[in-house]
Enzyme design. Structure first.
Site, PDB file in Angstrom:
ATOM      1  N   GLU A  46       0.829  -1.210   0.000  1.00 55.76           N
ATOM      2  CA  GLU A  46       0.000   0.000   0.000  1.00 55.76           C
ATOM      3  C   GLU A  46       0.860   1.256   0.000  1.00 55.76           C
ATOM      4  O   GLU A  46       2.072   1.217   0.233  1.00 55.76           O
ATOM      5  CB  GLU A  46      -0.938  -0.023   1.219  1.00 55.76           C
ATOM      6  CG  GLU A  46      -1.876  -1.228   1.148  1.00 55.76           C
ATOM      7  CD  GLU A  46      -2.930  -1.258   2.249  1.00 55.76           C
ATOM      8  OE1 GLU A  46      -2.792  -0.516   3.240  1.00 55.76           O
ATOM      9  OE2 GLU A  46      -3.894  -2.043   2.088  1.00 55.76           O
ATOM     10  N   GLU A  57      -1.691 -10.281  -6.012  1.00 55.96           N
ATOM     11  CA  GLU A  57      -1.716 -11.071  -7.252  1.00 55.96           C
ATOM     12  C   GLU A  57      -0.902 -10.386  -8.349  1.00 55.96           C
ATOM     13  O   GLU A  57      -0.149 -11.031  -9.085  1.00 55.96           O
ATOM     14  CB  GLU A  57      -3.155 -11.239  -7.759  1.00 55.96           C
ATOM     15  CG  GLU A  57      -4.076 -11.994  -6.813  1.00 55.96           C
ATOM     16  CD  GLU A  57      -4.819 -11.095  -5.833  1.00 55.96           C
ATOM     17  OE1 GLU A  57      -4.229 -10.102  -5.356  1.00 55.96           O
ATOM     18  OE2 GLU A  57      -5.978 -11.399  -5.540  1.00 55.96           O
ATOM     19  N   CYS A  91      -7.155  -6.951 -10.780  1.00 51.09           N
ATOM     20  CA  CYS A  91      -6.324  -8.163 -10.829  1.00 51.09           C
ATOM     21  C   CYS A  91      -6.900  -9.185 -11.798  1.00 51.09           C
ATOM     22  O   CYS A  91      -6.154  -9.883 -12.484  1.00 51.09           O
ATOM     23  CB  CYS A  91      -6.174  -8.775  -9.445  1.00 51.09           C
ATOM     24  SG  CYS A  91      -5.061  -7.822  -8.402  1.00 51.09           S
TER      25      CYS A  91
HETATM   26  N1  THU Z   1      -5.976  -6.711  -2.082  1.00 52.29           N
HETATM   27  C1  THU Z   1      -5.129  -7.629  -2.641  1.00 52.29           C
HETATM   28  O1  THU Z   1      -3.911  -7.554  -2.490  1.00 52.29           O
HETATM   29  N2  THU Z   1      -5.668  -8.618  -3.371  1.00 52.29           N
HETATM   30  C2  THU Z   1      -6.990  -8.872  -3.481  1.00 52.29           C
HETATM   31  O2  THU Z   1      -7.357  -9.865  -4.092  1.00 52.29           O
HETATM   32  C3  THU Z   1      -7.976  -7.959  -2.868  1.00 52.29           C
HETATM   33  C4  THU Z   1      -7.401  -6.725  -2.285  1.00 52.29           C
HETATM   34  C5  THU Z   1      -5.396  -5.672  -1.235  1.00 52.29           C
HETATM   35  C6  THU Z   1      -5.388  -4.279  -1.786  1.00 52.29           C
HETATM   36  C7  THU Z   1      -5.346  -3.460  -0.507  1.00 52.29           C
HETATM   37  O3  THU Z   1      -4.001  -3.341  -0.076  1.00 52.29           O
HETATM   38  C8  THU Z   1      -6.092  -4.293   0.508  1.00 52.29           C
HETATM   39  O4  THU Z   1      -6.130  -5.610  -0.024  1.00 52.29           O
HETATM   40  C9  THU Z   1      -7.493  -3.819   0.792  1.00 52.29           C
HETATM   41  O5  THU Z   1      -8.195  -3.623  -0.371  1.00 52.29           O
END
Ligand code: THU
Length: 133
Positions: A46, A57, A91
């Site tokens: 983030e 992913e 993704c």
């Molecule tokens: N996020 C992922 O890394 N993969 C997913 O499949 C869903 C969401 C992350 C993005 C963000 O850092 C956090 O989860 C909340 O949305």
């Protein structure tokens, strides 16, 4: 679960442990298996400028593609949710682009596991075939 699945779940869970998610506190890990048996992992990363956040992913896919890998078998995704966390819309587009109709294995930290094909999660995808007039 067979040994390969166990190992991929473990690698995805370890990657989840490296998530940088101070804003959402929602940690995700991914493990991508190539057709030649290599594994590339990813975690979400983030940013204070929220829109720059990168999902687990996509990190795994971009790592693999940047190392020359172009053929993939399965993707494992681990998050700490009872209702298993699926890939977000962005993704799904990227997974479809680079992995096509691969197997997507969703898991949590308590051993729950569900398997999907990408075509189930992302029907009627936009892809390169629409660009070929
Ligand atoms: N996020 C992922 O890394 N993969 C997913 O499949 C869903 C969401 C992350 C993005 C963000 O850092 C956090 O989860 C909340 O949305």
């Amino acid at each position: 679960m067979n040994t390969e699945q166990n190992e991929l779940v473990k690698l995805a869970a370890e990657a989840r442990g490296r998530a940088v998610a101070p804003f959402s506190n929602f940690k995700v890990g991914a493990a991508l298996l190539t057709n030649d048996g290599e594994v590339f992992t990813g975690c979400n990363i983030e940013n204070a400028s929220y829109g720059l956040t990168m999902c687990a992913e996509r990190v795994a896919i971009f790592k693999a593609v940047s190392e020359g890998k172009r053929a993939f078998e399965k993707i494992f995704v681990v998050a700490d949710t009872e209702d298993l966390t699926p890939p977000c819309g962005a993704c799904r587009q990227i997974i479809w682009e680079f992995c096509g109709d691969v197997e997507i294995v969703l898991t949590n930290l308590h051993g729950k596991i569900e398997t999907f094909q990408m075509s189930e999660l992302f029907p009627k995808a936009f892809d390169v075939k629409f660009l070929e007039k």
